[in-house]
Design a protein around this motif. Sequence first.
Motif, short mmCIF file in Angstrom:
data_model
loop_
_atom_site.label_atom_id
_atom_site.label_comp_id
_atom_site.label_asym_id
_atom_site.label_seq_id
_atom_site.Cartn_x
_atom_site.Cartn_y
_atom_site.Cartn_z
N LYS A 200 0.83 -1.23 0.19
CA LYS A 200 -0.05 0.21 0.00
C LYS A 200 0.91 1.26 0.03
CE LYS A 200 -3.95 -1.84 2.56
NZ LYS A 200 -4.78 -1.81 3.70
N ALA A 201 2.01 1.17 0.51
CA ALA A 201 2.62 2.24 0.69
C ALA A 201 3.27 2.84 -0.69
CB ALA A 201 4.04 2.00 1.18
N TYR A 202 3.12 2.23 -1.78
CA TYR A 202 3.28 2.53 -3.33
C TYR A 202 1.90 2.83 -4.15
CZ TYR A 202 7.79 0.78 -1.91
OH TYR A 202 9.09 0.41 -1.40
N SER A 203 1.01 3.18 -3.30
CA SER A 203 -0.50 3.27 -3.97
C SER A 203 -0.63 4.54 -4.24
CB SER A 203 -1.39 2.67 -3.00
OG SER A 203 -2.77 2.70 -3.77
N CYS A 204 -0.25 5.16 -5.31
CA CYS A 204 -0.65 6.56 -5.65
C CYS A 204 -0.81 6.80 -7.08
CB CYS A 204 0.58 7.57 -5.13
SG CYS A 204 1.88 7.43 -5.81
N ARG A 205 -1.31 7.84 -7.65
CA ARG A 205 -1.50 7.97 -8.89
C ARG A 205 -0.08 8.24 -9.75
NH1 ARG A 205 -5.80 12.67 -10.29
NH2 ARG A 205 -7.09 10.98 -9.07
N ARG A 206 0.80 8.88 -9.15
CA ARG A 206 1.88 9.04 -9.75
C ARG A 206 2.63 7.81 -10.33
NH1 ARG A 206 4.83 10.35 -5.94
NH2 ARG A 206 6.69 8.83 -5.89
N ILE A 207 2.77 6.78 -9.10
CA ILE A 207 3.39 5.55 -9.50
C ILE A 207 2.69 4.75 -10.48
CG2 ILE A 207 3.83 3.41 -8.43
CD1 ILE A 207 4.94 4.93 -5.74
N ARG A 208 1.25 4.76 -10.23
CA ARG A 208 0.54 3.92 -11.35
C ARG A 208 0.63 4.41 -12.76
NH1 ARG A 208 -2.76 0.48 -8.42
NH2 ARG A 208 -3.10 0.92 -6.42
N SER A 209 0.70 5.63 -12.70
CA SER A 209 1.07 6.34 -14.23
C SER A 209 2.30 6.03 -14.90
CB SER A 209 1.05 7.93 -13.88
OG SER A 209 -0.62 8.33 -13.63
N TYR A 210 3.57 5.96 -13.72
CA TYR A 210 4.73 5.73 -14.12
C TYR A 210 4.71 4.19 -14.61
CZ TYR A 210 9.51 4.37 -13.51
OH TYR A 210 10.95 3.61 -13.67
N LEU A 211 4.21 3.43 -14.21
CA LEU A 211 4.23 1.80 -14.41
C LEU A 211 3.52 1.84 -15.72
CD1 LEU A 211 3.75 0.22 -11.07
CD2 LEU A 211 5.97 0.16 -12.62
N ARG A 212 2.47 2.43 -15.86
CA ARG A 212 1.65 2.46 -17.16
C ARG A 212 2.47 3.04 -18.41
NH1 ARG A 212 -3.27 3.57 -14.09
NH2 ARG A 212 -2.66 5.99 -14.44
N ARG A 213 3.26 4.22 -17.98
CA ARG A 213 4.03 4.63 -19.15
C ARG A 213 5.07 3.56 -19.48
NH1 ARG A 213 4.51 8.87 -16.43
NH2 ARG A 213 6.72 8.83 -15.51
N ARG A 214 5.77 2.90 -18.80
CA ARG A 214 6.67 1.69 -19.00
C ARG A 214 6.14 0.70 -19.43
NH1 ARG A 214 11.80 1.51 -15.48
NH2 ARG A 214 12.25 0.27 -17.24
#
Length: 295
Positions: A200-214
């Motif tokens: 859960k510590a990594y649950s944020c919009r910025r991280i999810r967007s970064y992973l989708r981008r990659r």
Amino acid sequence: MGRGDLSKDEWARLEPHLPAYGCRGGRWKDHCKVINGIYFRERAGVPWRDLPARFGKWKTIYERHRRWSADGTWEKILTAVQADADAEDRVDWSQISVDSTICRAHQHASGARKTAPERGKKGAPPARHSSDEGLGRSRGGLTTKIHLASEGERRPLGLLVTPGQTHDGTVFEAVVEEIRVPRQGGGHPRTRPDALSADKAYSCRRIRSYLRRRQIPHSILEKTDQIRHRLARGSAGGRPPAFDRASYKRRNEVERTINALKNFRAVATRFDKRAYVFHGTVTVAAIRLWLWLRP
């Protein structure tokens, strides 16, 4: 061979990636004895001055560890043994997991002089110099945090050292970008796993967007307050993020990697004053995990 020393097979895999022996003044006469001394200190957590005499002068062992931490030699060796494992198809790219762990810092780790960064080879600053020396202060005392990405066989692919109060989510991208395994046949290094999981510590919009981008499929557990806020907005809240519970169960692999690293007492408790030296200490432990061959 003493208890805990490198075996013949481990040494055969490690030796080709070590710096060449020097000629002038008999520099670096025996890498094996010195590296075994470094591993003894990693396992036992003893002060450098208390190393057994069979490893030679403690100053020689400490200085080689410090220099190789400063100029990035340990990181180059780690990358090389990872490349060997990848060439032998011993890296599980099917899923990596990202997490962090707190290490208590011994009182001897504090008190580093607040001066200009130490100069290494050819006057260059240490590869992992940090002005805060990777130390954080809390009610529990001084702490350091190790962030790492682990592959399926419970070995580190990338790691970072930060002060203990650093939030996991703020350095997620930096940890994932530490994954860089060269291909021995040529071409671009492999930097992208097939999937990724995190808590859960990594649950944020910025991280999810970064992973989708990659284009990295991921299973990150959504926080309770995020679920509540999304539902409160109704249709405007959007759909819940994709989550594969079966993949998330493999997140224990990174926890087991952390456990393996902390079997080295000099990693579980930080004794090094300088952040770049402690980063080298953790990297040396990671190299040993990659040298071990699992059936």
